[in-house]
Scaffold this motif. Structure first.
Motif, PDB file in Angstrom:
ATOM      1  N   LEU A 135       0.834  -1.202   0.000  1.00 27.78           N
ATOM      2  CA  LEU A 135       0.000   0.000   0.000  1.00 27.78           C
ATOM      3  C   LEU A 135       0.870   1.253   0.000  1.00 27.78           C
ATOM      4  N   GLN A 136       1.925   1.237   0.783  1.00 26.01           N
ATOM      5  CA  GLN A 136       2.827   2.396   0.829  1.00 26.01           C
ATOM      6  C   GLN A 136       3.491   2.632  -0.520  1.00 26.01           C
ATOM      7  N   ARG A 137       3.888   1.546  -1.182  1.00 24.57           N
ATOM      8  CA  ARG A 137       4.517   1.689  -2.501  1.00 24.57           C
ATOM      9  C   ARG A 137       3.506   2.201  -3.534  1.00 24.57           C
ATOM     10  N   ALA A 138       2.276   1.733  -3.434  1.00 25.23           N
ATOM     11  CA  ALA A 138       1.240   2.189  -4.369  1.00 25.23           C
ATOM     12  C   ALA A 138       1.018   3.690  -4.222  1.00 25.23           C
ATOM     13  N   ILE A 139       0.951   4.165  -2.994  1.00 24.21           N
ATOM     14  CA  ILE A 139       0.758   5.598  -2.752  1.00 24.21           C
ATOM     15  C   ILE A 139       1.954   6.387  -3.279  1.00 24.21           C
ATOM     16  N   ALA A 140       3.156   5.879  -2.996  1.00 22.36           N
ATOM     17  CA  ALA A 140       4.374   6.589  -3.387  1.00 22.36           C
ATOM     18  C   ALA A 140       4.576   6.606  -4.902  1.00 22.36           C
ATOM     19  N   SER A 141       3.980   5.665  -5.615  1.00 22.06           N
ATOM     20  CA  SER A 141       4.197   5.577  -7.065  1.00 22.06           C
ATOM     21  C   SER A 141       3.660   6.790  -7.810  1.00 22.06           C
ATOM     22  N   GLY A 142       2.617   7.423  -7.275  1.00 19.08           N
ATOM     23  CA  GLY A 142       1.987   8.544  -7.963  1.00 19.08           C
ATOM     24  C   GLY A 142       1.206   8.130  -9.190  1.00 19.08           C
ATOM     25  N   LEU A 143       1.022   6.825  -9.395  1.00 17.47           N
ATOM     26  CA  LEU A 143       0.299   6.285 -10.543  1.00 17.47           C
ATOM     27  C   LEU A 143      -1.035   5.698 -10.103  1.00 17.47           C
ATOM     28  N   PRO A 144      -1.963   5.518 -11.033  1.00 23.74           N
ATOM     29  CA  PRO A 144      -3.097   4.658 -10.709  1.00 23.74           C
ATOM     30  C   PRO A 144      -2.535   3.296 -10.294  1.00 23.74           C
ATOM     31  N   ALA A 145      -3.096   2.715  -9.258  1.00 24.79           N
ATOM     32  CA  ALA A 145      -2.509   1.498  -8.697  1.00 24.79           C
ATOM     33  C   ALA A 145      -3.577   0.447  -8.438  1.00 24.79           C
ATOM     34  N   VAL A 146      -3.182  -0.807  -8.609  1.00 23.76           N
ATOM     35  CA  VAL A 146      -4.038  -1.951  -8.304  1.00 23.76           C
ATOM     36  C   VAL A 146      -3.278  -2.862  -7.357  1.00 23.76           C
ATOM     37  N   ILE A 147      -3.890  -3.190  -6.230  1.00 31.80           N
ATOM     38  CA  ILE A 147      -3.322  -4.160  -5.296  1.00 31.80           C
ATOM     39  C   ILE A 147      -4.282  -5.343  -5.231  1.00 31.80           C
ATOM     40  N   GLU A 148      -3.844  -6.462  -5.785  1.00 32.91           N
ATOM     41  CA  GLU A 148      -4.655  -7.675  -5.729  1.00 32.91           C
ATOM     42  C   GLU A 148      -4.366  -8.396  -4.420  1.00 32.91           C
ATOM     43  N   VAL A 149      -5.435  -8.753  -3.715  1.00 36.18           N
ATOM     44  CA  VAL A 149      -5.310  -9.390  -2.421  1.00 36.18           C
ATOM     45  C   VAL A 149      -5.937 -10.783  -2.502  1.00 36.18           C
ATOM     46  N   ALA A 150      -5.138 -11.806  -2.328  1.00 37.90           N
ATOM     47  CA  ALA A 150      -5.627 -13.186  -2.399  1.00 37.90           C
ATOM     48  C   ALA A 150      -6.193 -13.590  -1.041  1.00 37.90           C
ATOM     49  N   VAL A 151      -7.476 -13.939  -1.011  1.00 36.22           N
ATOM     50  CA  VAL A 151      -8.129 -14.298   0.248  1.00 36.22           C
ATOM     51  C   VAL A 151      -8.683 -15.717   0.172  1.00 36.22           C
ATOM     52  N   ASN A 152      -8.958 -16.272   1.333  1.00 36.69           N
ATOM     53  CA  ASN A 152      -9.450 -17.647   1.454  1.00 36.69           C
ATOM     54  C   ASN A 152     -10.877 -17.758   0.916  1.00 36.69           C
ATOM     55  N   PRO A 153     -11.114 -18.530  -0.128  1.00 33.41           N
ATOM     56  CA  PRO A 153     -12.471 -18.631  -0.677  1.00 33.41           C
ATOM     57  C   PRO A 153     -13.448 -19.333   0.248  1.00 33.41           C
ATOM     58  N   GLU A 154     -12.937 -19.985   1.291  1.00 29.21           N
ATOM     59  CA  GLU A 154     -13.831 -20.655   2.250  1.00 29.21           C
ATOM     60  C   GLU A 154     -14.410 -19.670   3.261  1.00 29.21           C
ATOM     61  N   ILE A 155     -13.785 -18.508   3.408  1.00 29.70           N
ATOM     62  CA  ILE A 155     -14.287 -17.502   4.357  1.00 29.70           C
ATOM     63  C   ILE A 155     -15.058 -16.465   3.557  1.00 29.70           C
ATOM     64  N   LEU A 156     -16.383 -16.573   3.614  1.00 26.55           N
ATOM     65  CA  LEU A 156     -17.233 -15.765   2.750  1.00 26.55           C
ATOM     66  C   LEU A 156     -17.808 -14.529   3.426  1.00 26.55           C
ATOM     67  N   SER A 157     -17.743 -14.464   4.753  1.00 26.59           N
ATOM     68  CA  SER A 157     -18.366 -13.317   5.415  1.00 26.59           C
ATOM     69  C   SER A 157     -17.598 -12.947   6.674  1.00 26.59           C
TER      70      SER A 157
END
Length: 554
Positions: free
Chosen positions: A516-538
């Protein structure tokens, strides 16, 4: 001097103070686009899909407080705009949609891309109009802007026949309408204040009318004066500072039982600028028949639509609060209120983010803990619809007004384009969108728009490779019969980099904050993909049960 219809449209936009317009170019309104070339003070943002353009205009309107403007070509472009128009209608967002239309002599012949636009959108908009005479453009278009921003704000659609935009005429000189806020009668306000003063268990529900009127600080003063617990309506989090001692929580998906019980047991409920949505009222079960309802709204059509009020006050939130504070004398009614303290303490306990971290996936509790720690308090948050939203709504405390831009309509694909609109409205603030993988794929082409116009938004994509909300309902109502909800996805971080944006993929909690810090510092539009457990739905799901299930399956 005679001017063309296209120039007359843009002249009105200039008088109405339009600074940004969002579109996908279309041949049927090229006259308007050409006139915009002569007015560089209006920035034209050309999107990659009309749905994205309409979300950008809607998000811009929310973040700026101005009328959002979007444009599209006749039938195919106009219908693609529909999702943003519907969002603006349900969210009471001021919007004007300018749509090119088929040539007047060709109407009714099933001409190329022909749709009867005024009729098609009539139930989605506050007003629809087709301008068939060029000299009427100033008159009708000024009225369109007035309709969009007055009363309960909302979308207005203006149909512009292609050949009419090329006609020329001498235009009458019209100006933007002067808006006057409706003030309530003094006796109505005094009755409301007395009812609250003598109530044993009062509650105030603050809705979008508070945000639109920029009345959050007045509401804070009124709540302090009356020692009144305040609840924010569905996806209106920033109508009241969440850390204030009078804040009791929010309504929507996953509202905690303590708050629902407090509202159902209330003897007086003050609904301030809210329409009582299906989600916020828990399928219209929120208020009991014994509850005395004081409903304050700028739009009298709202009264009795869901609950019959004991006292209906037609006024905007700011006008009501100003007079209510005069009626109270601005002196605290009660020096202490155990019930208010207890409700706020329960909210603070419920919303305390947990520092739960995992190495196999990103734990959403831990991610929200880091989000809260890393982002400035004036960050604007936007979001898609999806199960990931449960963590955001529970753990992110909105402490300042004008920091949340989200769809009460529950529209997927909203997060990224709305963030683009919000960033254009508030360029000095960080703007962070939250999306699931399903919603993000619906409008991810707008990454290119953000790159082209150098709009540095940050998109957090919570990826579990399923349509999570629908899977939850599927497993609840049709267990062991999964169909249609599994997904496959590209590497979103790599895709972002191919567009020219900053992209990162995070697969464990310890890597998120640095990303997140690198995304902010980049000064560019940024995408951070976060891989989460598909078994935890809520949010709140028993993680130990999930871990045991996974262990037994190996």
């Amino acid at each position: 001097m005679k001017v063309s219809g296209g120039k007359a449209v843009v002249d009105v936009m200039v008088k109405e103070g339009v600074k940004k317009a969002f579109c996908v170019p279309g041949e049927s309104y090229l006259g308007v686009m050409d006139a915009l070339y002569q007015h560089p003070e209006i920035e034209l943002i050309s999107a990659r899909h009309e749905g994205g353009a309409s979300f950008m205009a809607e998000g811009y309107a929310k973040a700026s407080g101005e009328v959002g403007v979007c444009m599209a070509t006749r039938g195919v472009g106009a219908t693609n705009l529909g999702i943003g128009i519907h969002t603006a209608a349900q969210d009471s967002t001021p919007m004007v949609a300018l749509i090119g239309q088929v040539e007047r002599p060709f109407k009714g012949k099933e001409a190329f891309q022909e749709v009867n636009l005024a009729d098609f959108f009539s139930h989605l908009c506050k007003w629809t109009v087709e301008i068939d005479r060029v000299e009427r453009i100033p008159e009708l278009l000024h009225r369109a802007f007035h309709m969009a921003r007055s009363g309960r704000p909302g979308p207005v659609l203006v149909s512009l026949p292609h050949d009419m935009l090329e006609d020329e005429a001498v235009m009458a000189d019209y100006s933007s309408y002067q808006l006057n806020r409706p003030y309530p009668h003094n006796e109505e306000v005094e009755r409301a204040v007395e009812a609250i003063r003598h109530a044993e268990r009062p509650v105030l529900i603050a809705g979008g009318g508070v945000i639109h009127a920029k009345a959050s600080s007045l509401l804070t003063q009124f709540a302090e004066t009356m020692n009144l617990p305040v609840v924010t309506a569905f996806r209106r989090f920033d109508a009241f500072p969440n850390v204030h001692p009078c804040y009791a929580g929010w309504l929507g998906f996953g509202t905690p039982s303590y708050l629902l019980e407090a509202i159902r047991e209330a003897d007086v409920v003050v609904a301030l600028g809210t329409r009582f949505s299906q989600v916020g009222t828990q399928d219209y079960t929120l208020l009991s028949e014994k509850t005395k309802l004081i409903h304050v709204d700028i739009c009298p059509d709202i009264f009795g639509k869901v609950y019959a009020p004991s006292l209906a006050i037609e006024a905007d939130a700011k006008g009501f609060l100003e007079q209510a504070l005069q009626a109270t004398g601005s002196q605290p009614v009660v020096s202490d209120n155990e019930r208010v303290r207890e409700l706020h303490a329960k909210y603070m306990e419920f919303s305390e983010p947990k520092a739960d971290y995992t190495e196999e996936f990103v734990d959403m509790d831990g991610l929200m803990h880091d989000i809260v720690a890393e982002l400035p308090k004036d960050t604007i948050i936007t979001n898609d619809a999806g199960n990931f939203f449960g963590w955001l709504s529970r753990y992110y405390r909105f402490e300042q007004e004008n920091t949340y831009v989200g769809p009460t309509s529950g529209a997927m694909g909203y997060g990224l384009p709305a963030a683009i609109g919000a960033k254009l409205a508030q360029p000095h603030k960080h703007v962070v969108s939250f999306s699931g993988d399903g919603g993000f794929m619906m409008t991810l082409q707008e990454i290119e728009t953000a790159v082209r116009y150098k709009i540095p938004t940050i998109s957090i994509v919570v990826n579990n490779n399923i349509y999570g909300t629908i899977r939850t309902h599927q497993e609840m109502h049709f267990p062991e019969r999964v169909i249609g909800t599994d997904l496959s996805n590209p590497d979103f971080a790599e895709l972002a980099r191919l567009f020219g944006a900053h992209g990162e993929k995070v697969e464990k909690n310890s890597d998120f904050a640095p990303a997140l810090q690198r995304a902010i510092a980049s000064g560019l539009p940024a995408v951070i993909e976060v891989a989460v457990n598909p078994e935890i739905l809520s949010v709140g799901q028993d993680k130990k049960k999930v871990q045991k299930k996974l262990a037994s399956s190996k």
